[in-house]
Each structure stands twice: as C-alpha cells, then as structure tokens.
Design a protein around this motif. Structure first.
Motif, mmCIF file in Angstrom:
data_model
loop_
_atom_site.group_PDB
_atom_site.id
_atom_site.type_symbol
_atom_site.label_atom_id
_atom_site.label_comp_id
_atom_site.label_asym_id
_atom_site.label_seq_id
_atom_site.Cartn_x
_atom_site.Cartn_y
_atom_site.Cartn_z
ATOM 1 N N PHE A 40 -74.257 -14.597 -1.794
ATOM 2 C CA PHE A 40 -72.889 -14.390 -2.164
ATOM 3 C C PHE A 40 -71.805 -14.705 -1.091
ATOM 4 O O PHE A 40 -71.771 -13.859 -0.289
ATOM 5 C CB PHE A 40 -72.883 -13.173 -2.837
ATOM 6 C CG PHE A 40 -73.476 -12.725 -3.985
ATOM 7 C CD1 PHE A 40 -72.849 -12.982 -5.278
ATOM 8 C CD2 PHE A 40 -74.759 -12.030 -3.862
ATOM 9 C CE1 PHE A 40 -73.844 -12.705 -6.380
ATOM 10 C CE2 PHE A 40 -75.564 -11.807 -4.922
ATOM 11 C CZ PHE A 40 -75.018 -11.964 -6.162
ATOM 12 N N PRO A 41 -71.440 -16.129 -1.002
ATOM 13 C CA PRO A 41 -70.300 -16.329 0.119
ATOM 14 C C PRO A 41 -69.117 -15.722 -0.268
ATOM 15 O O PRO A 41 -68.720 -15.683 -1.322
ATOM 16 C CB PRO A 41 -70.705 -17.651 0.172
ATOM 17 C CG PRO A 41 -70.858 -18.122 -1.266
ATOM 18 C CD PRO A 41 -71.886 -16.996 -1.964
ATOM 19 N N GLN A 42 -68.160 -15.533 0.843
ATOM 20 C CA GLN A 42 -67.034 -14.916 0.791
ATOM 21 C C GLN A 42 -66.418 -15.575 1.837
ATOM 22 O O GLN A 42 -66.781 -15.931 2.850
ATOM 23 C CB GLN A 42 -67.062 -13.287 1.133
ATOM 24 C CG GLN A 42 -67.569 -12.496 0.133
ATOM 25 C CD GLN A 42 -67.106 -12.681 -1.381
ATOM 26 O OE1 GLN A 42 -65.931 -12.537 -1.564
ATOM 27 N NE2 GLN A 42 -67.983 -12.739 -2.149
ATOM 28 N N VAL A 43 -65.185 -16.266 1.481
ATOM 29 C CA VAL A 43 -64.201 -16.851 2.496
ATOM 30 C C VAL A 43 -62.678 -16.380 2.577
ATOM 31 O O VAL A 43 -62.033 -16.121 1.281
ATOM 32 C CB VAL A 43 -64.081 -18.371 1.935
ATOM 33 C CG1 VAL A 43 -63.351 -19.246 2.941
ATOM 34 C CG2 VAL A 43 -65.695 -18.917 2.082
ATOM 35 N N ASP A 44 -62.223 -16.281 3.625
ATOM 36 C CA ASP A 44 -60.802 -15.874 3.451
ATOM 37 C C ASP A 44 -59.953 -17.103 3.595
ATOM 38 O O ASP A 44 -60.311 -18.154 3.617
ATOM 39 C CB ASP A 44 -60.481 -14.922 4.642
ATOM 40 C CG ASP A 44 -60.671 -15.447 6.009
ATOM 41 O OD1 ASP A 44 -60.580 -16.625 6.360
ATOM 42 O OD2 ASP A 44 -60.261 -14.595 6.993
ATOM 43 N N GLN A 45 -58.718 -16.952 3.784
ATOM 44 C CA GLN A 45 -57.660 -18.086 3.418
ATOM 45 C C GLN A 45 -57.604 -18.877 4.846
ATOM 46 O O GLN A 45 -57.029 -19.823 4.880
ATOM 47 C CB GLN A 45 -56.228 -17.574 2.985
ATOM 48 C CG GLN A 45 -56.242 -17.142 1.790
ATOM 49 C CD GLN A 45 -55.011 -16.817 1.231
ATOM 50 O OE1 GLN A 45 -53.886 -16.860 2.029
ATOM 51 N NE2 GLN A 45 -54.864 -16.509 -0.114
ATOM 52 N N LYS A 46 -58.278 -18.182 6.033
ATOM 53 C CA LYS A 46 -58.136 -18.753 7.371
ATOM 54 C C LYS A 46 -59.423 -19.676 7.482
ATOM 55 O O LYS A 46 -59.568 -20.292 8.440
ATOM 56 C CB LYS A 46 -58.301 -17.696 8.466
ATOM 57 C CG LYS A 46 -56.592 -17.037 8.198
ATOM 58 C CD LYS A 46 -56.940 -16.029 9.299
ATOM 59 C CE LYS A 46 -55.668 -15.078 9.241
ATOM 60 N NZ LYS A 46 -55.503 -14.077 10.140
ATOM 61 N N GLY A 47 -60.447 -19.527 6.643
ATOM 62 C CA GLY A 47 -61.502 -20.281 6.743
ATOM 63 C C GLY A 47 -62.670 -19.507 7.299
ATOM 64 O O GLY A 47 -63.984 -19.918 7.632
ATOM 65 N N THR A 48 -62.654 -18.250 7.533
ATOM 66 C CA THR A 48 -63.453 -17.436 8.099
ATOM 67 C C THR A 48 -64.627 -16.943 6.832
ATOM 68 O O THR A 48 -63.949 -16.731 5.766
ATOM 69 C CB THR A 48 -62.965 -16.195 8.723
ATOM 70 O OG1 THR A 48 -62.267 -16.500 9.588
ATOM 71 C CG2 THR A 48 -64.118 -15.360 9.278
ATOM 72 N N TRP A 49 -65.709 -17.299 7.080
ATOM 73 C CA TRP A 49 -66.812 -16.737 6.054
ATOM 74 C C TRP A 49 -67.793 -15.700 6.383
ATOM 75 O O TRP A 49 -67.956 -15.633 7.375
ATOM 76 C CB TRP A 49 -67.381 -18.112 5.378
ATOM 77 C CG TRP A 49 -68.319 -18.910 6.530
ATOM 78 C CD1 TRP A 49 -67.745 -19.957 7.343
ATOM 79 C CD2 TRP A 49 -69.488 -18.545 6.854
ATOM 80 N NE1 TRP A 49 -68.732 -20.238 8.076
ATOM 81 C CE2 TRP A 49 -69.995 -19.555 7.698
ATOM 82 C CE3 TRP A 49 -70.378 -17.656 6.228
ATOM 83 C CZ2 TRP A 49 -71.152 -19.622 8.467
ATOM 84 C CZ3 TRP A 49 -71.792 -17.841 6.833
ATOM 85 C CH2 TRP A 49 -72.088 -18.902 7.680
ATOM 86 N N TRP A 50 -68.331 -15.085 5.136
ATOM 87 C CA TRP A 50 -69.244 -14.198 5.330
ATOM 88 C C TRP A 50 -70.374 -14.408 4.168
ATOM 89 O O TRP A 50 -70.073 -15.203 3.294
ATOM 90 C CB TRP A 50 -68.541 -12.814 4.971
ATOM 91 C CG TRP A 50 -67.659 -12.442 5.872
ATOM 92 C CD1 TRP A 50 -67.856 -11.617 7.098
ATOM 93 C CD2 TRP A 50 -66.397 -12.620 5.711
ATOM 94 N NE1 TRP A 50 -66.682 -11.364 7.639
ATOM 95 C CE2 TRP A 50 -65.849 -11.939 6.958
ATOM 96 C CE3 TRP A 50 -65.605 -13.303 5.014
ATOM 97 C CZ2 TRP A 50 -64.351 -11.974 6.878
ATOM 98 C CZ3 TRP A 50 -64.128 -13.188 5.174
ATOM 99 C CH2 TRP A 50 -63.694 -12.726 6.080
#
Length: 113
Positions: free
Chosen positions: A77-87
């Motif tokens: 399950f990838p997660q990305v914020d609006q700055k392009g940082t991902w988890w």
C-alpha cells in the motif's frame, strides 16, 4: 441422454469453479508516483511469502526483513503526499500485521493495545 447432459453441465461448472479458485496471482506490483526530482518507484511483492523487491533500472533489489515472515496473503500500500514524499506499507490480510518500509528495511507497526 438427459443424464449425460446434466453430468456434462455439472462437470463444466466444476471445472470453471476450480479453475477460478486455483489461480491466484503469485506476485503483485506497486508503483509510487514520481517526486519532482526523480521518476516513479516500483516494488514487486510475493503475495504468499511477503518478500518485496524494489525494481530500478531493470534490476531487482531485495528489501530487508528483521525476521522471516510466515506464509500469508501480503499486499503493498503506497502513500504519497502532495510534496512527493512517499511511504510504503505491507500488510498480511490474513492476520492484519503491517510493516513500514524505511531505508530499504521493513519495521513492523505495533498494533493498538
């Protein structure tokens, strides 16, 4: 003649049912969208073992687990914020156990108490 038609219909039905149940994708691919400074990141997971490999430049690179994983039904399950940082998270859908990827190594997320 009717009996043969019923038998053939039932056999056909069973073959479709068992074919659908016997096929499960052994691998899945997850893509993390690109950040401003680099392209997308790709990860392949072995659904049964939970082994994850990153894919970059046509090469596989194994991620690290602190301990061997039991057989399960693992998904990414990838997660990305609006700055392009991902988890990236990995979860065993049979048990609910969840891991977080940091520096190419997995850490288990502690369940609530």
């Amino acid at each position: 003649m009717r009996h043969w038609a019923l038998i053939l219909s039932f056999a056909s039905f069973l073959s479709v049912c068992f074919a659908a149940q016997s096929y499960a994708a052994p691998y899945e691919m997850a893509m993390v969208p690109p950040a401003a400074t680099y392209g997308p990141s790709y990860f392949r997971i072995d659904v049964e073992t939970g082994e994850v490999m990153s894919v970059s430049g046509g090469q596989y690179s194994r991620t690290t687990d602190a301990t061997p994983l039991p057989p399960g039904d693992y998904h990414l399950f990838p997660q990305v914020d609006q700055k392009g940082t991902w988890w990236l998270y990995r979860m065993d859908s049979k048990t609910g156990r969840t891991w977080f990827l940091l520096n190419n190594a997995w850490s288990e997320v502690s369940p609530p108490k």
